[in-house]
Enzyme design. Structure first.
Site, PDB file in Angstrom:
ATOM      1  N   ASN A   9     -58.588 -39.813  -2.797  1.00 17.85           N
ATOM      2  CA  ASN A   9     -58.308 -39.166  -1.515  1.00 17.85           C
ATOM      3  C   ASN A   9     -57.278 -40.029  -0.791  1.00 17.85           C
ATOM      4  O   ASN A   9     -57.616 -41.074  -0.239  1.00 17.85           O
ATOM      5  CB  ASN A   9     -59.603 -39.046  -0.695  1.00 17.85           C
ATOM      6  CG  ASN A   9     -59.345 -38.444   0.675  1.00 17.85           C
ATOM      7  OD1 ASN A   9     -58.253 -37.934   0.941  1.00 17.85           O
ATOM      8  ND2 ASN A   9     -60.339 -38.498   1.548  1.00 17.85           N
ATOM      9  N   TRP A  10     -56.041 -39.561  -0.821  1.00 22.59           N
ATOM     10  CA  TRP A  10     -54.954 -40.391  -0.260  1.00 22.59           C
ATOM     11  C   TRP A  10     -54.879 -40.299   1.264  1.00 22.59           C
ATOM     12  O   TRP A  10     -54.073 -40.990   1.880  1.00 22.59           O
ATOM     13  CB  TRP A  10     -53.623 -40.000  -0.904  1.00 22.59           C
ATOM     14  CG  TRP A  10     -53.477 -40.532  -2.301  1.00 22.59           C
ATOM     15  CD1 TRP A  10     -54.300 -41.434  -2.911  1.00 22.59           C
ATOM     16  CD2 TRP A  10     -52.458 -40.212  -3.253  1.00 22.59           C
ATOM     17  NE1 TRP A  10     -53.855 -41.699  -4.182  1.00 22.59           N
ATOM     18  CE2 TRP A  10     -52.731 -40.961  -4.422  1.00 22.59           C
ATOM     19  CE3 TRP A  10     -51.344 -39.363  -3.246  1.00 22.59           C
ATOM     20  CZ2 TRP A  10     -51.923 -40.883  -5.553  1.00 22.59           C
ATOM     21  CZ3 TRP A  10     -50.537 -39.284  -4.374  1.00 22.59           C
ATOM     22  CH2 TRP A  10     -50.820 -40.043  -5.509  1.00 22.59           C
ATOM     23  N   LYS A  11     -55.648 -39.411   1.850  1.00 16.60           N
ATOM     24  CA  LYS A  11     -55.653 -39.258   3.316  1.00 16.60           C
ATOM     25  C   LYS A  11     -54.209 -39.090   3.814  1.00 16.60           C
ATOM     26  O   LYS A  11     -53.425 -38.446   3.124  1.00 16.60           O
ATOM     27  CB  LYS A  11     -56.398 -40.432   3.955  1.00 16.60           C
ATOM     28  CG  LYS A  11     -57.788 -40.637   3.323  1.00 16.60           C
ATOM     29  CD  LYS A  11     -58.626 -41.674   3.991  1.00 16.60           C
ATOM     30  CE  LYS A  11     -59.969 -41.785   3.268  1.00 16.60           C
ATOM     31  NZ  LYS A  11     -60.892 -42.703   3.908  1.00 16.60           N
ATOM     32  N   GLU A 170     -70.804 -40.114   1.163  1.00 17.94           N
ATOM     33  CA  GLU A 170     -69.963 -41.153   1.761  1.00 17.94           C
ATOM     34  C   GLU A 170     -70.642 -41.673   3.031  1.00 17.94           C
ATOM     35  O   GLU A 170     -70.494 -41.067   4.106  1.00 17.94           O
ATOM     36  CB  GLU A 170     -68.593 -40.577   2.119  1.00 17.94           C
ATOM     37  CG  GLU A 170     -67.807 -40.088   0.934  1.00 17.94           C
ATOM     38  CD  GLU A 170     -66.304 -40.129   1.174  1.00 17.94           C
ATOM     39  OE1 GLU A 170     -65.600 -40.688   0.339  1.00 17.94           O
ATOM     40  OE2 GLU A 170     -65.847 -39.633   2.221  1.00 17.94           O
ATOM     41  N   GLY A 237     -60.764 -43.914  -1.437  1.00 22.49           N
ATOM     42  CA  GLY A 237     -59.693 -43.908  -0.436  1.00 22.49           C
ATOM     43  C   GLY A 237     -58.702 -45.022  -0.715  1.00 22.49           C
ATOM     44  O   GLY A 237     -57.875 -44.929  -1.634  1.00 22.49           O
TER      45      GLY A 237
HETATM   46  P1  13P Z   1     -62.329 -45.914   1.346  1.00 22.12           P
HETATM   47  O1  13P Z   1     -62.421 -45.976  -0.161  1.00 22.12           O
HETATM   48  O2  13P Z   1     -61.006 -46.347   1.883  1.00 22.12           O
HETATM   49  O3  13P Z   1     -63.492 -46.589   1.992  1.00 22.12           O
HETATM   50  O4  13P Z   1     -62.428 -44.356   1.742  1.00 22.12           O
HETATM   51  C1  13P Z   1     -63.451 -43.599   1.212  1.00 22.12           C
HETATM   52  C2  13P Z   1     -63.191 -42.184   1.556  1.00 22.12           C
HETATM   53  O5  13P Z   1     -63.251 -41.820   2.710  1.00 22.12           O
HETATM   54  C3  13P Z   1     -62.821 -41.276   0.481  1.00 22.12           C
HETATM   55  O6  13P Z   1     -62.840 -39.959   0.923  1.00 22.12           O
END
Ligand code: 13P
Length: 252
Positions: A9-11, A170, A237
């Site tokens: 999930n690259w956000k 999550e 993420g």
């Molecule tokens: P991180 O791996 O940066 O903690 O993010 C997790 C996430 O929100 C994946 O959707």
């Protein structure tokens, strides 16, 4: 045995150049079999790059997911993207219910249920996120919170819709913080989620549902998480943004 799934999930990260070069490099490395992995890989880039990303991965075992979809079919919703638009460029998957969207975009369970329905209508496979806050865990409410999240959303749907459904646990306190749940804490929650699916839809469907862990998952801790019975992979993420780290997660 079910294939493990790893979703990047690259956000709101990676521009056009970074997105396309990451995907081309990833393909080259994996197709040249420079690393060994047996996971199903899904990448969730930003909206503007979904189409080019899909084209790059065409004909491979990797697929693309959108990070969100709007709950309405179409209309005057400036800045939003509909399920039919995603479908029209060949997107088959969508992430729903991410805690960042709940926090910053005020998505409620009511809205999420509408998003689930519109995704079903356009045959988008859903990756649905659940998880508790730090305070909810402190008050030992994590199981009740996750149960409520599922009851007000996913569990409103009939069993035939559950094919290819992915749940991502999550814990909100572990997202982007460097704090992870322990693999044991995650396993306990995953087993609980699986039990909820058994109670609602029966053993057969519950076995088919993949339950992924997300929250500061990285190249060092992934193996421990993936070794747990009810952890079917990860939603990653930060550590999915660098190809070296992501590849190490895939080979974990
Ligand atoms: P991180 O791996 O940066 O903690 O993010 C997790 C996430 O929100 C994946 O959707």
């Amino acid at each position: 045995m079910k294939k493990k799934i790893v979703i990047a999930n690259w956000k709101m990260n990676h521009d056009f150049y970074e997105t396309t070069s990451f995907l081309r490099n990833l393909l080259k490395i994996l197709l040249d079999k420079k690393i060994n992995h047996k996971k199903k890989v899904i990448i969730a880039p930003s909206f503007p790059f979904l189409q080019i990303s899909n084209q790059i991965l065409q004909g491979t075992a990797f697929s693309i997911a959108a990070q969100n979809v709007h709950q309405m079919e179409n209309g005057s919703y400036t800045g939003e993207v509909s399920a039919s638009m995603l479908k029209s460029i060949g997107i088959q998957k969508v992430i729903l219910g991410h805690s960042e969207r709940k926090k910053y975009c005020y998505e409620t369970n009511d809205i999420l249920l509408k998003k689930i329905h519109i995704s079903f209508k356009y045959r988008l496979n859903i990756i649905f996120c659940v998880g508790e806050t730090f305070f909810e865990r402190e008050r030992k409410e994590q199981f009740t919170v996750v149960k409520n999240q599922l009851e007000e959303t996913v569990f409103q749907c009939s069993s035939e819709k559950m094919i290819d459904f992915i749940i991502a646990y999550e814990p909100i306190w572990a997202i982007g913080t460097g704090k992870t749940a322990t693999p044991e804490q995650a396993q306990k929650m995953h087993k609980y989620i699986r039990t909820l699916f058994i109670d609602k839809y029966g053993e057969k469907i519950s076995k088919k549902i993949s339950i992924l862990y997300g929250g500061s998952l990285n190249e060092i801790n992934a193996k421990n998480f993936f070794s747990k019975e009810d952890i079917d992979g990860g939603l990653v993420g930060n550590s999915s943004l660098q190809i070296e780290k992501f590849l190490k997660i895939l080979s974990s």
